[in-house]
Structure formats: C-alpha cells, structure tokens
Write a protein that holds these residues in place. Structure first.
Motif, PDB file in Angstrom:
ATOM      1  N   ASP A 136       0.824  -1.210   0.000  1.00 40.11           N
ATOM      2  CA  ASP A 136       0.000   0.000   0.000  1.00 40.11           C
ATOM      3  C   ASP A 136       0.859   1.263   0.000  1.00 40.11           C
ATOM      4  O   ASP A 136       0.534   2.248  -0.668  1.00 40.11           O
ATOM      5  CB  ASP A 136      -0.927   0.003   1.217  1.00 40.11           C
ATOM      6  N   VAL A 137       1.956   1.234   0.757  1.00 39.02           N
ATOM      7  CA  VAL A 137       2.843   2.402   0.809  1.00 39.02           C
ATOM      8  C   VAL A 137       3.436   2.681  -0.565  1.00 39.02           C
ATOM      9  O   VAL A 137       3.508   3.835  -1.011  1.00 39.02           O
ATOM     10  CB  VAL A 137       3.955   2.186   1.853  1.00 39.02           C
ATOM     11  N   LEU A 138       3.856   1.621  -1.248  1.00 42.23           N
ATOM     12  CA  LEU A 138       4.433   1.809  -2.576  1.00 42.23           C
ATOM     13  C   LEU A 138       3.369   2.263  -3.576  1.00 42.23           C
ATOM     14  O   LEU A 138       3.614   3.165  -4.387  1.00 42.23           O
ATOM     15  CB  LEU A 138       5.079   0.509  -3.047  1.00 42.23           C
ATOM     16  N   ALA A 139       2.201   1.631  -3.534  1.00 45.24           N
ATOM     17  CA  ALA A 139       1.148   1.963  -4.495  1.00 45.24           C
ATOM     18  C   ALA A 139       0.633   3.383  -4.314  1.00 45.24           C
ATOM     19  O   ALA A 139       0.215   4.028  -5.288  1.00 45.24           O
ATOM     20  CB  ALA A 139       0.002   0.967  -4.380  1.00 45.24           C
ATOM     21  N   SER A 140       0.663   3.890  -3.075  1.00 46.53           N
ATOM     22  CA  SER A 140       0.159   5.245  -2.838  1.00 46.53           C
ATOM     23  C   SER A 140       0.984   6.298  -3.566  1.00 46.53           C
ATOM     24  O   SER A 140       0.482   7.384  -3.869  1.00 46.53           O
ATOM     25  CB  SER A 140       0.145   5.540  -1.333  1.00 46.53           C
ATOM     26  N   ARG A 141       2.231   5.984  -3.846  1.00 49.58           N
ATOM     27  CA  ARG A 141       3.088   6.926  -4.570  1.00 49.58           C
ATOM     28  C   ARG A 141       2.686   7.060  -6.041  1.00 49.58           C
ATOM     29  O   ARG A 141       3.136   7.980  -6.730  1.00 49.58           O
ATOM     30  CB  ARG A 141       4.550   6.489  -4.475  1.00 49.58           C
ATOM     31  N   LEU A 142       1.865   6.133  -6.515  1.00 51.50           N
ATOM     32  CA  LEU A 142       1.470   6.143  -7.923  1.00 51.50           C
ATOM     33  C   LEU A 142       0.120   6.817  -8.152  1.00 51.50           C
ATOM     34  O   LEU A 142      -0.328   6.913  -9.294  1.00 51.50           O
ATOM     35  CB  LEU A 142       1.421   4.707  -8.458  1.00 51.50           C
ATOM     36  N   ASN A 143      -0.524   7.266  -7.074  1.00 53.62           N
ATOM     37  CA  ASN A 143      -1.855   7.859  -7.229  1.00 53.62           C
ATOM     38  C   ASN A 143      -1.828   9.097  -8.110  1.00 53.62           C
ATOM     39  O   ASN A 143      -2.770   9.351  -8.879  1.00 53.62           O
ATOM     40  CB  ASN A 143      -2.440   8.203  -5.857  1.00 53.62           C
ATOM     41  N   PHE A 144      -0.761   9.877  -8.014  1.00 54.31           N
ATOM     42  CA  PHE A 144      -0.691  11.087  -8.826  1.00 54.31           C
ATOM     43  C   PHE A 144      -0.622  10.752 -10.308  1.00 54.31           C
ATOM     44  O   PHE A 144      -1.201  11.480 -11.142  1.00 54.31           O
ATOM     45  CB  PHE A 144       0.528  11.921  -8.416  1.00 54.31           C
ATOM     46  N   LEU A 145       0.072   9.658 -10.650  1.00 54.38           N
ATOM     47  CA  LEU A 145       0.129   9.254 -12.054  1.00 54.38           C
ATOM     48  C   LEU A 145      -1.261   8.910 -12.576  1.00 54.38           C
ATOM     49  O   LEU A 145      -1.624   9.290 -13.690  1.00 54.38           O
ATOM     50  CB  LEU A 145       1.055   8.045 -12.215  1.00 54.38           C
ATOM     51  N   ALA A 146      -2.030   8.184 -11.764  1.00 53.94           N
ATOM     52  CA  ALA A 146      -3.390   7.827 -12.183  1.00 53.94           C
ATOM     53  C   ALA A 146      -4.250   9.075 -12.338  1.00 53.94           C
ATOM     54  O   ALA A 146      -5.061   9.174 -13.279  1.00 53.94           O
ATOM     55  CB  ALA A 146      -4.006   6.870 -11.164  1.00 53.94           C
ATOM     56  N   THR A 147      -4.079  10.023 -11.432  1.00 54.07           N
ATOM     57  CA  THR A 147      -4.870  11.261 -11.503  1.00 54.07           C
ATOM     58  C   THR A 147      -4.551  12.054 -12.763  1.00 54.07           C
ATOM     59  O   THR A 147      -5.444  12.509 -13.485  1.00 54.07           O
ATOM     60  CB  THR A 147      -4.609  12.123 -10.259  1.00 54.07           C
ATOM     61  N   VAL A 148      -3.259  12.224 -13.045  1.00 55.33           N
ATOM     62  CA  VAL A 148      -2.857  12.978 -14.243  1.00 55.33           C
ATOM     63  C   VAL A 148      -3.311  12.252 -15.499  1.00 55.33           C
ATOM     64  O   VAL A 148      -3.799  12.876 -16.450  1.00 55.33           O
ATOM     65  CB  VAL A 148      -1.333  13.194 -14.254  1.00 55.33           C
ATOM     66  N   GLY A 149      -3.166  10.932 -15.518  1.00 54.24           N
ATOM     67  CA  GLY A 149      -3.557  10.175 -16.702  1.00 54.24           C
ATOM     68  C   GLY A 149      -5.028  10.292 -17.031  1.00 54.24           C
ATOM     69  O   GLY A 149      -5.413  10.266 -18.210  1.00 54.24           O
ATOM     70  N   SER A 150      -5.867  10.433 -16.014  1.00 54.00           N
ATOM     71  CA  SER A 150      -7.309  10.499 -16.258  1.00 54.00           C
ATOM     72  C   SER A 150      -7.827  11.931 -16.402  1.00 54.00           C
ATOM     73  O   SER A 150      -8.822  12.164 -17.098  1.00 54.00           O
ATOM     74  CB  SER A 150      -8.064   9.797 -15.118  1.00 54.00           C
ATOM     75  N   VAL A 151      -7.154  12.887 -15.766  1.00 56.28           N
ATOM     76  CA  VAL A 151      -7.680  14.254 -15.727  1.00 56.28           C
ATOM     77  C   VAL A 151      -7.031  15.167 -16.763  1.00 56.28           C
ATOM     78  O   VAL A 151      -7.701  16.062 -17.312  1.00 56.28           O
ATOM     79  CB  VAL A 151      -7.500  14.843 -14.306  1.00 56.28           C
ATOM     80  N   ALA A 152      -5.752  14.970 -17.048  1.00 56.28           N
ATOM     81  CA  ALA A 152      -5.022  15.900 -17.923  1.00 56.28           C
ATOM     82  C   ALA A 152      -5.679  16.103 -19.292  1.00 56.28           C
ATOM     83  O   ALA A 152      -5.752  17.241 -19.770  1.00 56.28           O
ATOM     84  CB  ALA A 152      -3.570  15.432 -18.100  1.00 56.28           C
ATOM     85  N   PRO A 153      -6.174  15.038 -19.977  1.00 54.78           N
ATOM     86  CA  PRO A 153      -6.815  15.292 -21.275  1.00 54.78           C
ATOM     87  C   PRO A 153      -8.024  16.214 -21.169  1.00 54.78           C
ATOM     88  O   PRO A 153      -8.258  17.046 -22.061  1.00 54.78           O
ATOM     89  CB  PRO A 153      -7.221  13.890 -21.744  1.00 54.78           C
ATOM     90  N   PHE A 154      -8.787  16.100 -20.088  1.00 60.08           N
ATOM     91  CA  PHE A 154      -9.967  16.947 -19.926  1.00 60.08           C
ATOM     92  C   PHE A 154      -9.577  18.378 -19.589  1.00 60.08           C
ATOM     93  O   PHE A 154     -10.246  19.323 -20.001  1.00 60.08           O
ATOM     94  CB  PHE A 154     -10.884  16.375 -18.845  1.00 60.08           C
ATOM     95  N   VAL A 155      -8.492  18.546 -18.817  1.00 59.82           N
ATOM     96  CA  VAL A 155      -8.001  19.895 -18.548  1.00 59.82           C
ATOM     97  C   VAL A 155      -7.536  20.550 -19.842  1.00 59.82           C
ATOM     98  O   VAL A 155      -7.828  21.723 -20.111  1.00 59.82           O
ATOM     99  CB  VAL A 155      -6.858  19.851 -17.518  1.00 59.82           C
TER     100      VAL A 155
END
Length: 239
Positions: A136-155
C-alpha cells in the motif's frame, strides 16, 4: 503598379513571412491568459510525473537489492537478531516482514504456547498484514500518475474549448470570418489539448507499468513470508 499587382505582392510577402512550422513557445505566448494557465499547469504536472517515474524506478531498484541482500543473509545465518535491528528494518521491506512474524512468535512463546495452530495463524496474519502495508505504501506513490492520466486530457480540452470560444468572439468583434482571423486562435486552443495528452500518455503508461512492478514485489514478499512462516512452524514443533 496596378492594384491587383500590389495586392499580389502583399500576399506574396505575407506568405514569405509566415512561419513554416509550429512554434510551441510562440503559441503559448500568443494564447489567451486562461489557455496559458491551463498549459502551464499541465507542463508542471508533466514535470512532476517524470520526477515520480524516475524516483519510483530508482526506489524499487534499491528495495529489490536490499531485500535480496537481507533474504540471503536471513537464510544463511542461524542468529537473526542482528539482521532485525532498526536500521535493517528501515532499509528493507523483507526485514520488516520477517520482524513482524518473528516478534509475534516470540510474544506467543513468552506467554506460553497453548494452541500452536492459533499461534501459527497469528504469525501468518502479522506477516500478511505487513506485506499488504508495504504494498500500500508503494502503491500510494502512484496515485498522482493515475490522476494525471485520467484528468489531464480533460483539462487540456477545457483550454481548447476556451480558446475556440475566444476565437469566435474575435470573429464577432472584427466582423471577419476569414481563416486568417480564426486559425491562430484555434491553433493556440488545440495546443492545450496536445499538452494535455503530452502529460497524460506517459502517466498512464508509467502507472500501468509501475503498478505491475508493485504487484510483483508484493508477490515476492508474500513468498518470503510463506517461507518464514514455515520456518516458524518448525520452531514451534520443537518448543
């Protein structure tokens, strides 16, 4: 020189002075302030994405190396206490997993093992919980990548829509619907979408790749925990 020749010469000069390729810096400088803010935010997000990718890759390399070193020493030494000190637990996830199981075994042994099966189950639960925590500690560091990948095209799309709206406003303001009036604004607007994709595509690829790396490392820790649990079970039989 006739009027037609003058117009032709002017058009020829305009074509000669026109840029022959896209200039991202010029597109950014000429864009509306809202579009500029969108592009700047996406560029910052892209830099952050690459910083996470590089940093996480290096961190996983170090964790695999430290875990391999600890596991080799753990199985080759009968006295594991020196291997479970605070420094080793800080540097190695495998050390923390082993410490969770061995400490539980020692607590059970100190209190007196009345139910060996229950003691084995507690040891397994402690190590499984530690493995899940490490993952969980390692995976939490990747949350920002998931956020950018899903939100950046819409921004980026928001910046594009705003830029196109501004282009239509200029058409109405100048009472001129020629392509020369509309094209620059549309190009600046589409540049925002391009920047959004520039930020999102690496983020999505890295998230999928690095998530697989985390899953593989979690499976490795789980296998190590199973081996430690088997060793602890053998020690309980000798108590």
């Amino acid at each position: 020189m006739t009027v037609i020749e003058l117009l032709a010469a002017t058009a020829g000069n305009a074509i000669a002075d026109a840029p022959t390729r896209l200039d991202p810096i010029e597109l950014f400088a000429d864009a509306d302030i809202v579009v500029q803010l969108v592009i700047a935010g996406l560029l910052i997000a892209s830099i952050w994405v690459w910083a996470i990718i590089i940093g996480f890759t290096l961190r996983m390399r170090n964790l695999r190396r430290s875990s391999s070193t600890f596991e080799d020493e753990f199985w080759s030494n009968e006295d594991v206490d020196p291997l479970l000190d605070k420094r080793r637990r800080k540097d190695s996830p495998s050390a923390r997993v082993a410490a969770a199981g061995i400490n539980e075994f020692r607590r059970s042994h100190k209190a007196g093992i009345r139910d060996a099966d229950a003691a084995r189950a507690r040891v397994a639960q402690m190590m499984d919980g530690q493995v899940a925590h490490e993952s969980d500690v390692l995976a939490s560091r990747l949350n920002f990548l998931a956020t950018v990948g899903s939100v950046a095209p819409f921004v980026g799309l928001f910046g594009t829509v705003w830029g196109i709206m501004n282009s239509f406003f200029q058409i109405g303001l100048q009472q001129n619907s020629s392509l020369a009036v509309v094209a620059p604004g549309i190009a600046e607007a589409l540049f925002a979408t391009a920047v959004g994709l520039f930020a999102a595509i690496p983020a999505v690829i890295a998230y999928n790749r690095l998530s697989g790396t985390v899953n593989a490392f979690e499976a490795r820790l789980a296998r190590f925990a199973d081996r430690v649990h088997a060793q602890v079970s053998r020690d309980m039989e000798r108590v």
